[in-house]
Scaffold this motif. Structure first.
Motif, PDB file in Angstrom:
ATOM      1  N   SER A 241      19.517   4.881   2.558  1.00 39.12           N
ATOM      2  CA  SER A 241      19.193   6.306   2.444  1.00 39.12           C
ATOM      3  C   SER A 241      17.894   6.563   1.683  1.00 39.12           C
ATOM      4  CB  SER A 241      20.343   7.055   1.770  1.00 39.12           C
ATOM      5  OG  SER A 241      20.622   6.499   0.493  1.00 39.12           O
ATOM      6  N   ASP A 242      17.268   5.517   1.139  1.00 41.44           N
ATOM      7  CA  ASP A 242      15.955   5.671   0.521  1.00 41.44           C
ATOM      8  C   ASP A 242      14.841   5.748   1.561  1.00 41.44           C
ATOM      9  OD1 ASP A 242      16.730   5.640  -2.172  1.00 41.44           O
ATOM     10  OD2 ASP A 242      16.843   3.462  -2.199  1.00 41.44           O
ATOM     11  N   PHE A 243      15.201   5.514   2.834  1.00 45.09           N
ATOM     12  CA  PHE A 243      14.198   5.451   3.901  1.00 45.09           C
ATOM     13  C   PHE A 243      14.438   6.569   4.915  1.00 45.09           C
ATOM     14  CE2 PHE A 243      14.917   1.297   2.148  1.00 45.09           C
ATOM     15  CZ  PHE A 243      13.649   0.739   2.019  1.00 45.09           C
ATOM     16  N   ALA A 244      13.355   7.161   5.379  1.00 45.40           N
ATOM     17  CA  ALA A 244      13.449   8.206   6.398  1.00 45.40           C
ATOM     18  C   ALA A 244      12.488   7.902   7.534  1.00 45.40           C
ATOM     19  CB  ALA A 244      13.133   9.573   5.808  1.00 45.40           C
TER      20      ALA A 244
ATOM     21  N   PHE B   4       8.576   6.836   7.068  1.00 46.29           N
ATOM     22  CA  PHE B   4       7.830   6.400   8.239  1.00 46.29           C
ATOM     23  C   PHE B   4       7.597   7.637   9.107  1.00 46.29           C
ATOM     24  CE2 PHE B   4       9.975   2.595   6.806  1.00 46.29           C
ATOM     25  CZ  PHE B   4       9.024   1.604   6.967  1.00 46.29           C
ATOM     26  N   PHE B   5       6.345   8.025   9.234  1.00 51.52           N
ATOM     27  CA  PHE B   5       6.002   9.186  10.065  1.00 51.52           C
ATOM     28  C   PHE B   5       5.639   8.645  11.442  1.00 51.52           C
ATOM     29  CE2 PHE B   5       4.416  13.710   9.083  1.00 51.52           C
ATOM     30  CZ  PHE B   5       4.844  14.159  10.326  1.00 51.52           C
ATOM     31  N   LEU B   6       6.611   8.706  12.356  1.00 51.40           N
ATOM     32  CA  LEU B   6       6.476   8.083  13.662  1.00 51.40           C
ATOM     33  C   LEU B   6       5.701   8.973  14.636  1.00 51.40           C
ATOM     34  CD1 LEU B   6      10.237   7.035  14.017  1.00 51.40           C
ATOM     35  CD2 LEU B   6       8.387   5.651  13.061  1.00 51.40           C
TER      36      LEU B   6
ATOM     37  N   ALA C   8       7.434  11.830   0.911  1.00 53.25           N
ATOM     38  CA  ALA C   8       7.447  10.466   0.372  1.00 53.25           C
ATOM     39  C   ALA C   8       7.213  10.459  -1.135  1.00 53.25           C
ATOM     40  CB  ALA C   8       6.375   9.629   1.060  1.00 53.25           C
ATOM     41  N   ALA C   9       8.033   9.671  -1.830  1.00 55.94           N
ATOM     42  CA  ALA C   9       7.863   9.507  -3.276  1.00 55.94           C
ATOM     43  C   ALA C   9       6.943   8.339  -3.607  1.00 55.94           C
ATOM     44  CB  ALA C   9       9.224   9.308  -3.938  1.00 55.94           C
ATOM     45  N   GLN C  10       7.080   7.226  -2.856  1.00 57.39           N
ATOM     46  CA  GLN C  10       6.310   6.033  -3.183  1.00 57.39           C
ATOM     47  C   GLN C  10       5.487   5.486  -2.019  1.00 57.39           C
ATOM     48  OE1 GLN C  10       5.877   4.636  -6.138  1.00 57.39           O
ATOM     49  NE2 GLN C  10       7.225   6.079  -7.190  1.00 57.39           N
ATOM     50  N   ARG C  11       6.004   5.652  -0.773  1.00 50.94           N
ATOM     51  CA  ARG C  11       5.271   5.080   0.367  1.00 50.94           C
ATOM     52  C   ARG C  11       5.356   6.017   1.563  1.00 50.94           C
ATOM     53  NH1 ARG C  11       7.796  -0.755  -0.536  1.00 50.94           N
ATOM     54  NH2 ARG C  11       9.571   0.327   0.356  1.00 50.94           N
ATOM     55  N   ILE C  12       4.224   6.173   2.259  1.00 52.03           N
ATOM     56  CA  ILE C  12       4.187   6.897   3.523  1.00 52.03           C
ATOM     57  C   ILE C  12       3.467   6.005   4.534  1.00 52.03           C
ATOM     58  CG2 ILE C  12       2.113   8.147   2.731  1.00 52.03           C
ATOM     59  CD1 ILE C  12       4.663   9.458   5.317  1.00 52.03           C
ATOM     60  N   ILE C  13       4.132   5.716   5.635  1.00 46.18           N
ATOM     61  CA  ILE C  13       3.562   4.860   6.668  1.00 46.18           C
ATOM     62  C   ILE C  13       3.533   5.642   7.974  1.00 46.18           C
ATOM     63  CG2 ILE C  13       3.835   2.725   7.987  1.00 46.18           C
ATOM     64  CD1 ILE C  13       5.344   1.634   5.455  1.00 46.18           C
ATOM     65  N   PHE C  14       2.353   5.852   8.500  1.00 43.48           N
ATOM     66  CA  PHE C  14       2.178   6.541   9.776  1.00 43.48           C
ATOM     67  C   PHE C  14       2.140   5.493  10.881  1.00 43.48           C
ATOM     68  CE2 PHE C  14      -0.036   8.768   6.391  1.00 43.48           C
ATOM     69  CZ  PHE C  14       0.459  10.054   6.489  1.00 43.48           C
ATOM     70  N   THR C  15       2.768   5.776  11.996  1.00 44.27           N
ATOM     71  CA  THR C  15       2.780   4.790  13.076  1.00 44.27           C
ATOM     72  C   THR C  15       2.277   5.410  14.373  1.00 44.27           C
ATOM     73  OG1 THR C  15       5.000   5.190  14.008  1.00 44.27           O
ATOM     74  CG2 THR C  15       4.871   3.838  12.016  1.00 44.27           C
ATOM     75  N   THR C  16       1.666   4.570  15.199  1.00 47.50           N
ATOM     76  CA  THR C  16       1.231   4.997  16.519  1.00 47.50           C
ATOM     77  C   THR C  16       1.274   3.809  17.464  1.00 47.50           C
ATOM     78  OG1 THR C  16      -0.539   6.076  17.772  1.00 47.50           O
ATOM     79  CG2 THR C  16      -1.219   4.551  16.022  1.00 47.50           C
ATOM     80  N   THR C  17       1.585   4.096  18.720  1.00 49.25           N
ATOM     81  CA  THR C  17       1.550   3.063  19.760  1.00 49.25           C
ATOM     82  C   THR C  17       0.478   3.399  20.793  1.00 49.25           C
ATOM     83  OG1 THR C  17       3.269   4.224  21.023  1.00 49.25           O
ATOM     84  CG2 THR C  17       3.995   2.506  19.483  1.00 49.25           C
ATOM     85  N   SER C  18      -0.294   4.424  20.530  1.00 42.59           N
ATOM     86  CA  SER C  18      -1.326   4.849  21.475  1.00 42.59           C
ATOM     87  C   SER C  18      -2.693   4.330  21.049  1.00 42.59           C
ATOM     88  CB  SER C  18      -1.369   6.378  21.545  1.00 42.59           C
ATOM     89  OG  SER C  18      -2.510   6.806  22.258  1.00 42.59           O
ATOM     90  N   PRO C  19      -3.388   3.597  21.922  1.00 31.70           N
ATOM     91  CA  PRO C  19      -4.731   3.126  21.571  1.00 31.70           C
ATOM     92  C   PRO C  19      -5.775   4.237  21.602  1.00 31.70           C
ATOM     93  CG  PRO C  19      -4.183   2.487  23.816  1.00 31.70           C
ATOM     94  CD  PRO C  19      -2.945   3.119  23.243  1.00 31.70           C
TER      95      PRO C  19
ATOM     96  N   ASP D 262       0.843  -1.196   0.000  1.00 30.38           N
ATOM     97  CA  ASP D 262       0.000   0.000   0.000  1.00 30.38           C
ATOM     98  C   ASP D 262       0.877   1.244   0.000  1.00 30.38           C
ATOM     99  OD1 ASP D 262      -2.445  -1.335   0.079  1.00 30.38           O
ATOM    100  OD2 ASP D 262      -2.388  -1.534   2.263  1.00 30.38           O
ATOM    101  N   PRO D 263       0.585   2.216  -0.857  1.00 31.72           N
ATOM    102  CA  PRO D 263       1.387   3.443  -0.874  1.00 31.72           C
ATOM    103  C   PRO D 263       1.269   4.232   0.427  1.00 31.72           C
ATOM    104  CG  PRO D 263       0.007   3.274  -2.835  1.00 31.72           C
ATOM    105  CD  PRO D 263      -0.453   2.226  -1.892  1.00 31.72           C
ATOM    106  N   ALA D 264       0.146   4.059   1.138  1.00 31.04           N
ATOM    107  CA  ALA D 264      -0.058   4.772   2.393  1.00 31.04           C
ATOM    108  C   ALA D 264      -0.790   3.858   3.369  1.00 31.04           C
ATOM    109  CB  ALA D 264      -0.861   6.049   2.172  1.00 31.04           C
ATOM    110  N   ALA D 265      -0.388   3.907   4.633  1.00 29.29           N
ATOM    111  CA  ALA D 265      -1.026   3.080   5.650  1.00 29.29           C
ATOM    112  C   ALA D 265      -0.716   3.639   7.029  1.00 29.29           C
ATOM    113  CB  ALA D 265      -0.541   1.630   5.557  1.00 29.29           C
ATOM    114  N   VAL D 266      -1.598   3.325   7.972  1.00 31.71           N
ATOM    115  CA  VAL D 266      -1.339   3.592   9.387  1.00 31.71           C
ATOM    116  C   VAL D 266      -1.035   2.262  10.046  1.00 31.71           C
ATOM    117  CG1 VAL D 266      -2.280   4.427  11.567  1.00 31.71           C
ATOM    118  CG2 VAL D 266      -2.889   5.576   9.431  1.00 31.71           C
ATOM    119  N   TRP D 267       0.132   2.158  10.689  1.00 29.73           N
ATOM    120  CA  TRP D 267       0.504   0.939  11.403  1.00 29.73           C
ATOM    121  C   TRP D 267       0.373   1.193  12.899  1.00 29.73           C
ATOM    122  CZ3 TRP D 267       5.672  -0.998   8.731  1.00 29.73           C
ATOM    123  CH2 TRP D 267       5.360  -1.465   7.439  1.00 29.73           C
TER     124      TRP D 267
END
Length: 644
Positions: free
Chosen positions: A381-384, A578-580, A608-619, A348-353
């Protein structure tokens, strides 16, 4: 009053290349420009260009410079002035123009706003009106918020009774930008009652820090105000600037402060052709005084024609659609961008994990990156790894987990000496020192490094446009690297104190010329700050190195996953971001200024050029302070996945 060399015609060589007819001019280095960009490029008047993420604004400005110089619309010996707000942005634009039109590069002056205004004061301070003339020079200082609070507390009792409530309401965090920055210095010091609380407080600030016995203490906002007064009161200087620079570019215009806007209007309104480029949706410097609706104000004040670039050369179509949802929340009239980047098949080009813990988050992402690199041939270096703030909270976990796979992490927000690592790695002086070490250690196969170092040496020695001086610089560079090569051979990286290496480098260079060059952009101590940070970085990496090549690779750490804040990511791009920390802890101040906070969110995700993944550890994140972020992601159809 004598004019500096860069405002005189005598230091510019006559052009050697034939001019290109306007009708026959074509862009170089790129296939084409979008139709709107062509219109803005050819505009003979002032232009306000809205350029969103991935629009190629640096390339647009470089092509406009090439067009003006190659066609003779900007005739010899006149020049183009490009003003940026960050040193690395100014250097990047300068390099881009040099690559496109090397024969005209000496007529393109790319510098920061602070460098330009400080340079005027350094050269023409004696022409300031008598009440504002310095007697013992100045020192650049940056007062803390606590210092400003103490100052405001001290001036309230002495304020006129009617003004005391308003003086007491002034915010220390905004005082320099909003109060000092918006007060136009009068030619003569006021003697009567102040007009309002802001005028009273601003004048008292100037009395305490500038109009004092001995050395004056100023920051860059005050230098800007002095430069505006100087140009306003010295018509000859204003005419010289307008004749020298008939074309002016201002990059990232959404970050323009009140003081900077006032200066631009004083110097260049109703004269040179000004091209302003920016994007209000990426206004993330409001805390530093950036004007609301700066591009709109420019359009009105300068009678500029607005243009809106719509092509996005960075992000795939799905990501561009996601960006449009957030952009529309910031500007309901925003026009959808058109992706010009090919999309890749796969995840998926974008997702929330969602993760159950911070350790699980780091372990899962590290394993995912390692597998993706192995399967795709991509490099670290392709990953941030981006976060809103408190990057140090993530560093140790991700460093350890990625190290299990032989992958390095570079924390661009880390403090090295008195500088952030990102600023050090991009600084011209640091690039020069590092380049000299590389050329000395590896005498062949580094043509790009040689060119970068040579160009920097030419600028340091003021040899731009002087062929004889440039030849001497080249000869000096050859001798310098030979001497340094012998020293490196006798002094292994792992056991040589970094101070000794720095002393050797500086001993081979013309330190006085280096200081003169740096002084035009930064305080005198800036050179010491950069060299101190360089020494600290070298000390941190050299002891674990196998040889000098390894030490220099560790210094730059280019082959690494980058960890940085959303603010520091501006202008950069990565294959996967990865947007932490999509939670209340990272975004605790969202409610204070939801517009600027959303702009920061927009800047981060649009890297992001191809993928953006947002992450959260808070319910509880969905129902917390940034519930509106989750609503926008839902509207864009971004799936949420529980990764355990």
């Amino acid at each position: 009053m004598s004019l500096p060399a860069d405002l005189e015609e005598s230091n510019l060589l006559a052009p050697r290349s034939a001019l290109i007819p306007v009708a026959g001019w074509r862009p170089s280095g790129v296939d084409d420009l979008e139709p709107v960009a062509w219109n803005a490029l050819r505009d003979t008047g002032n232009a306000a260009v809205v350029a969103g993420p991935g629009a190629g604004k640096t390339e647009f400005l470089a092509q406009r410079a090439a067009y003006l110089l190659q066609t003779g619309i900007c005739p010899w010996p006149q020049r183009i002035l490009a003003i940026s707000f960050k040193r690395d942005a100014a250097a990047n634009l300068g390099r881009r123009v040099t690559a496109r039109v090397p024969e005209h590069a000496h007529r393109f002056a790319s510098m920061t706003f602070d460098a330009f205004t400080k340079g005027l004061i350094d050269r023409f301070a004696s022409a300031l009106p008598g009440d504002w003339r310095m007697t013992n020079g100045y020192e650049v200082s940056f007062p803390s918020e606590r210092d400003i609070e103490a100052f405001l507390g001290n001036i309230i009792p002495a304020a006129p009774l009617t003004l005391r409530p308003q003086v007491a309401s002034l915010r220390a965090g905004r005082f320099i930008a909003d109060t000092v920055g918006s007060w136009d210095l009068p030619v003569r010091l006021p003697t009567g009652e102040p007009a309002d609380a802001m005028a009273y407080a601003a004048l008292e600030w100037w009395r305490e820090h500038y109009l004092r016995p001995g050395k004056a203490y100023v920051d860059f906002v005050m230098l800007n105000r002095l430069a505006e007064l100087l140009v306003r009161c010295v018509p000859k200087l204003r005419r010289a600037l307008r004749l020298t620079y008939p074309f002016v570019f201002v990059d990232e215009f959404q970050d323009t402060t009140s003081a900077q806007f006032s200066f631009l209007a004083s110097v260049f309104a109703d004269g040179p052709t000004v091209t302003a480029v920016g994007d209000s949706k990426q206004r993330i410097m409001g805390w530093a005084g950036a004007l609301p609706k700066a591009l709109q104000r420019f359009t009105e004040a300068f009678g500029a024609t607005p243009y809106r670039l719509t092509w996005n050369f960075r992000s795939s179509d799905t990501l561009v659609q996601l960006q449009h949802v957030i952009a529309s929340a910031l500007d309901a009239d925003t026009v959808p961008a058109i992706s010009r980047a090919a999309a890749e098949a796969g995840d998926d080009p974008a997702a929330v994990w969602r993760f159950s813990s911070l350790d699980r988050e780091a372990a899962f992402i590290a394993d995912w990156i390692a597998q993706d690199i192995a399967a795709s041939g991509r490099v670290p270096s392709d990953f941030a790894l981006l976060a809103r703030q408190r990057i140090a909270d993530f560093e140790s976990r991700f460093r350890d987990r990625l190290a299990d796979y032989g992958i390095r992490v570079r924390n661009d927000d880390a403090l090295v000496g008195k500088m952030r690592l990102q600023d050090l790695l991009k600084h011209e002086i640091a690039r020069l020192l590092l380049g000299l070490l590389r050329l000395a250690n590896q005498p062949r196969g580094l043509a790009t490094v040689w060119r970068e170092v040579s160009e920097m040496m030419v600028r340091v020695h003021g040899a731009v446009g002087d062929e004889a001086a440039q030849r001497r610089v080249g000869e000096d560079l050859s001798g310098l690297t030979s001497a340094l090569r012998a020293w490196l051979s006798a002094n292994p990286a792992s056991v040589t104190p970094s101070r000794d290496t720095l002393d050797k480098l500086l001993g081979l260079l013309d330190l006085a010329a280096l200081r003169r060059y740096v002084k035009s952009a930064t305080p005198d101590e800036e050179l010491d700050m950069v060299t101190g940070a360089f020494e600290a970085r070298l000390a941190a990496v050299a002891s674990a190195s196998t040889d000098w090549a390894d030490a220099l690779d560790r210094f730059e750490c280019t082959d690494a996953v980058v960890l940085l804040t959303a603010h520091r990511s501006k202008g950069l791009e990565y294959h996967t971001v990865f947007f932490l920390g999509l939670d209340d802890q990272q975004w605790w101040a969202h409610a204070r200024d939801p517009v600027e906070s959303t702009s920061t969110f927009f800047v981060g995700l649009s890297r992001a050029a191809q993928r953006i993944i947002f992450t959260t550890t808070s319910p509880y994140a969905r129902a917390g302070r940034i519930a509106d972020f989750f609503s926008m992601l839902d509207e864009a159809g971004v799936p949420e996945i529980n990764q355990g």
